[in-house]
Design a protein around this motif. Structure first.
Motif, PDB file in Angstrom:
ATOM      1  N   ASP A 163       0.730  -1.646  -0.213  1.00  0.00           N
ATOM      2  CA  ASP A 163       0.178   0.064  -0.182  1.00  0.00           C
ATOM      3  C   ASP A 163       0.886   1.131  -0.437  1.00  0.00           C
ATOM      4  OD1 ASP A 163       1.168  -0.208   2.286  1.00  0.00           O
ATOM      5  OD2 ASP A 163      -1.327  -0.484   3.242  1.00  0.00           O
ATOM      6  N   GLU A 164       2.110   1.102  -0.293  1.00  0.00           N
ATOM      7  CA  GLU A 164       3.118   2.213  -0.397  1.00  0.00           C
ATOM      8  C   GLU A 164       3.288   2.366  -1.675  1.00  0.00           C
ATOM      9  OE1 GLU A 164       7.369   3.367   0.899  1.00  0.00           O
ATOM     10  OE2 GLU A 164       5.612   2.320   2.182  1.00  0.00           O
ATOM     11  N   PRO A 165       3.290   3.496  -2.150  1.00  0.00           N
ATOM     12  CA  PRO A 165       3.878   3.886  -3.898  1.00  0.00           C
ATOM     13  C   PRO A 165       4.841   3.281  -3.927  1.00  0.00           C
ATOM     14  CG  PRO A 165       2.030   5.342  -2.749  1.00  0.00           C
ATOM     15  CD  PRO A 165       2.530   4.829  -1.909  1.00  0.00           C
ATOM     16  N   VAL A 166       5.448   3.274  -5.283  1.00  0.00           N
ATOM     17  CA  VAL A 166       7.102   2.717  -5.747  1.00  0.00           C
ATOM     18  C   VAL A 166       7.010   3.771  -6.990  1.00  0.00           C
ATOM     19  CG1 VAL A 166       8.467   1.003  -6.230  1.00  0.00           C
ATOM     20  CG2 VAL A 166       6.687   0.622  -4.617  1.00  0.00           C
ATOM     21  N   ALA A 167       7.446   4.463  -6.969  1.00  0.00           N
ATOM     22  CA  ALA A 167       7.772   5.297  -8.710  1.00  0.00           C
ATOM     23  C   ALA A 167       8.622   4.308  -9.105  1.00  0.00           C
ATOM     24  CB  ALA A 167       9.238   6.320  -8.091  1.00  0.00           C
ATOM     25  N   ASN A 168       8.193   4.024 -10.882  1.00  0.00           N
ATOM     26  CA  ASN A 168       8.029   2.716 -11.408  1.00  0.00           C
ATOM     27  C   ASN A 168       7.737   3.658 -12.448  1.00  0.00           C
ATOM     28  OD1 ASN A 168       4.906   1.953 -12.900  1.00  0.00           O
ATOM     29  ND2 ASN A 168       5.183   2.756 -10.439  1.00  0.00           N
ATOM     30  N   GLY A 169       8.640   2.736 -13.828  1.00  0.00           N
ATOM     31  CA  GLY A 169       7.675   3.085 -15.020  1.00  0.00           C
ATOM     32  C   GLY A 169       7.120   2.634 -15.696  1.00  0.00           C
ATOM     33  N   SER A 170       5.574   1.746 -15.572  1.00  0.00           N
ATOM     34  CA  SER A 170       4.243   1.523 -16.016  1.00  0.00           C
ATOM     35  C   SER A 170       3.900   2.493 -17.072  1.00  0.00           C
ATOM     36  CB  SER A 170       4.035   1.105 -15.330  1.00  0.00           C
ATOM     37  OG  SER A 170       2.975   1.883 -14.019  1.00  0.00           O
ATOM     38  N   ALA A 171       3.987   3.896 -16.550  1.00  0.00           N
ATOM     39  CA  ALA A 171       3.184   5.070 -17.624  1.00  0.00           C
ATOM     40  C   ALA A 171       4.147   5.052 -18.632  1.00  0.00           C
ATOM     41  CB  ALA A 171       3.760   6.793 -16.799  1.00  0.00           C
ATOM     42  N   ARG A 172       5.103   4.123 -19.182  1.00  0.00           N
ATOM     43  CA  ARG A 172       5.430   4.118 -20.251  1.00  0.00           C
ATOM     44  C   ARG A 172       5.558   2.264 -21.219  1.00  0.00           C
ATOM     45  NH1 ARG A 172       9.140   5.958 -17.608  1.00  0.00           N
ATOM     46  NH2 ARG A 172      10.632   4.219 -17.583  1.00  0.00           N
ATOM     47  N   TYR A 173       4.348   1.779 -20.397  1.00  0.00           N
ATOM     48  CA  TYR A 173       4.252   0.496 -20.517  1.00  0.00           C
ATOM     49  C   TYR A 173       2.680  -0.035 -21.515  1.00  0.00           C
ATOM     50  CZ  TYR A 173       3.541  -4.380 -20.705  1.00  0.00           C
ATOM     51  OH  TYR A 173       3.301  -5.962 -21.410  1.00  0.00           O
ATOM     52  N   ASP A 174       2.477   0.159 -22.725  1.00  0.00           N
ATOM     53  CA  ASP A 174       1.282  -0.659 -23.178  1.00  0.00           C
ATOM     54  C   ASP A 174       1.303  -1.345 -23.907  1.00  0.00           C
ATOM     55  OD1 ASP A 174      -0.246  -0.755 -25.841  1.00  0.00           O
ATOM     56  OD2 ASP A 174      -1.275   0.427 -24.282  1.00  0.00           O
ATOM     57  N   TYR A 175       0.239  -2.609 -23.307  1.00  0.00           N
ATOM     58  CA  TYR A 175      -0.087  -4.188 -23.037  1.00  0.00           C
ATOM     59  C   TYR A 175       0.134  -4.225 -24.634  1.00  0.00           C
ATOM     60  CZ  TYR A 175      -1.126  -8.680 -22.819  1.00  0.00           C
ATOM     61  OH  TYR A 175      -1.058  -9.903 -22.940  1.00  0.00           O
ATOM     62  N   ALA A 176      -1.232  -3.873 -25.854  1.00  0.00           N
ATOM     63  CA  ALA A 176      -0.652  -3.846 -26.836  1.00  0.00           C
ATOM     64  C   ALA A 176       0.646  -4.169 -27.660  1.00  0.00           C
ATOM     65  CB  ALA A 176      -2.222  -3.296 -27.520  1.00  0.00           C
ATOM     66  N   GLU A 177       1.058  -2.819 -27.697  1.00  0.00           N
ATOM     67  CA  GLU A 177       2.694  -2.773 -28.379  1.00  0.00           C
ATOM     68  C   GLU A 177       3.540  -3.315 -27.444  1.00  0.00           C
ATOM     69  OE1 GLU A 177       5.152  -0.109 -30.085  1.00  0.00           O
ATOM     70  OE2 GLU A 177       3.011  -0.328 -30.119  1.00  0.00           O
ATOM     71  N   TRP A 178       3.450  -4.245 -26.579  1.00  0.00           N
ATOM     72  CA  TRP A 178       4.264  -5.218 -26.205  1.00  0.00           C
ATOM     73  C   TRP A 178       4.125  -6.269 -26.851  1.00  0.00           C
ATOM     74  CZ3 TRP A 178       8.674  -6.175 -22.544  1.00  0.00           C
ATOM     75  CH2 TRP A 178       8.982  -7.123 -22.939  1.00  0.00           C
ATOM     76  N   ASN A 179       2.908  -6.964 -26.909  1.00  0.00           N
ATOM     77  CA  ASN A 179       2.353  -7.993 -27.613  1.00  0.00           C
ATOM     78  C   ASN A 179       3.160  -7.761 -29.079  1.00  0.00           C
ATOM     79  OD1 ASN A 179       1.386 -10.220 -25.275  1.00  0.00           O
ATOM     80  ND2 ASN A 179      -0.186  -9.101 -26.070  1.00  0.00           N
ATOM     81  N   ARG A 180       2.909  -6.630 -29.591  1.00  0.00           N
ATOM     82  CA  ARG A 180       3.610  -6.986 -31.258  1.00  0.00           C
ATOM     83  C   ARG A 180       4.751  -6.761 -31.427  1.00  0.00           C
ATOM     84  NH1 ARG A 180       4.219  -2.627 -34.770  1.00  0.00           N
ATOM     85  NH2 ARG A 180       4.529  -0.982 -32.939  1.00  0.00           N
ATOM     86  N   VAL A 181       4.925  -6.194 -30.693  1.00  0.00           N
ATOM     87  CA  VAL A 181       6.342  -5.738 -30.792  1.00  0.00           C
ATOM     88  C   VAL A 181       7.932  -6.235 -29.886  1.00  0.00           C
ATOM     89  CG1 VAL A 181       8.507  -3.893 -30.943  1.00  0.00           C
ATOM     90  CG2 VAL A 181       6.356  -3.329 -31.283  1.00  0.00           C
TER      91      VAL A 181
END
Length: 296
Positions: A163-181
């Motif tokens: 329940d404690e936020p962690v700074a992370n790179g998820s804002a740059r992650y798109d699932y459809a793009e991950w599957n495609r590339v």
């Protein structure tokens, strides 16, 4: 926060899901259906490794050959029709409603010892939440050892951060793009893995941590929102495990699940899930709803 590990609990699935969404962890002893799944996995593994002991073969094979073997073995397991027959039984064995429980494909994972192969097809996961990878917050993760495991080759939970936020790179992650590339290129990355994946962008205190050591065929269940990581394997043996994920239709519809403390990814994995009793796909309007909410 404090995490409680429930061992062979008899609480019904709805109550269990509520506890999982609050950061608790459940572990169950091996039972017939899960044992059958492990037995099938062992058969495929033995066929792939031949005369070699799969847990120590890394010491007798070039790493490129080992990676190539896994690149053939793992998809064979994932897409084998026998898995779709066995998995619903594993879930029913643990009290899930087959008409409302959906699951994704089972993955055969490996964790090699002493950094032999830690990228690509045998990726060693840094601390992460599955929810950074577009998983819904009602996702429940299931983890089953194929052979015996020890504290030096399992996974670790980092409950302080549930329940404690962690700074992370998820804002740059798109699932459809991950599957495609990126998804299909895993086997190409033997010495290093350049694919960008969400990871902490701050220092993480790895202690205290929780490690659970189930028996082969035992089932470990936890929320996809748990911060967890691959323990650096120093056991001298390659760890083989099976994992898959489930969601309950009522929770998907009601947006019930663990809190979102820091995920900012887009897309959704919901289209990967099929229903236990008839293997029908997740209603597409629900996936569309989650995609729209992720963009807000």
């Amino acid at each position: 926060m404090m995490t409680t590990v429930f061992s062979d609990s008899s609480v019904p699935d709805e109550q269990r899901r509520d506890l999982l969404y609050r950061g608790e962890v459940f572990v169950y002893s091996a039972a017939p259906a899960a044992t059958a799944l492990v037995t099938f996995a062992r058969e495929l593994i033995a066929d792939a490794f031949g005369a070699l002991d799969p847990e120590t073969a890394q010491f007798e094979m070039d790493v490129e050959d080992f990676a190539k073997l896994l690149a053939e073995l793992k998809p064979r397991f994932i897409h084998h029709p026998r898995c779709k027959e066995l998995l619903p039984s594993v879930m029913e064995e643990r009290g899930c409603d087959p008409s409302a429980t959906y699951f994704d494909v089972p993955r055969l994972r490996t964790s090699t010892s002493h950094d032999y192969l830690v990228s690509g097809i045998s990726y060693a996961f840094h601390p992460h939440r599955d929810c950074w990878y577009s998983a819904p917050f009602c996702q429940v993760n299931w983890w089953i050892p194929v052979y015996g495991v020890v504290p030096e080759n399992v996974m670790a939970f980092h409950p302080r951060y549930f329940d404690e936020p962690v700074a992370n790179g998820s804002a740059r992650y798109d699932y459809a793009e991950w599957n495609r590339v990126n998804r299909l290129s895993a086997a190409q990355h033997v010495r290093s893995d350049p694919r960008e994946q969400p990871r902490p962008e701050q220092s993480i205190e790895l202690e205290p941590q929780v490690r659970v050591v189930p028996e082969p065929g035992g089932v470990l269940m936890f929320s996809g929102a748990q911060l967890h990581s691959t323990v650096p394997n120093t056991s001298g043996r390659t760890r083989f495990s099976i994992d898959f994920r489930t969601v309950h239709l009522d929770d998907v519809r009601g947006h019930r699940g663990a809190p979102n403390v820091d995920a900012a990814c887009t897309g959704t994995t919901l289209r990967d899930f099929v229903r236990c009793n008839d293997l029908s796909g997740m209603p597409d309007e629900l996936a569309v709803d989650y995609e729209k909410r992720a963009l807000v």
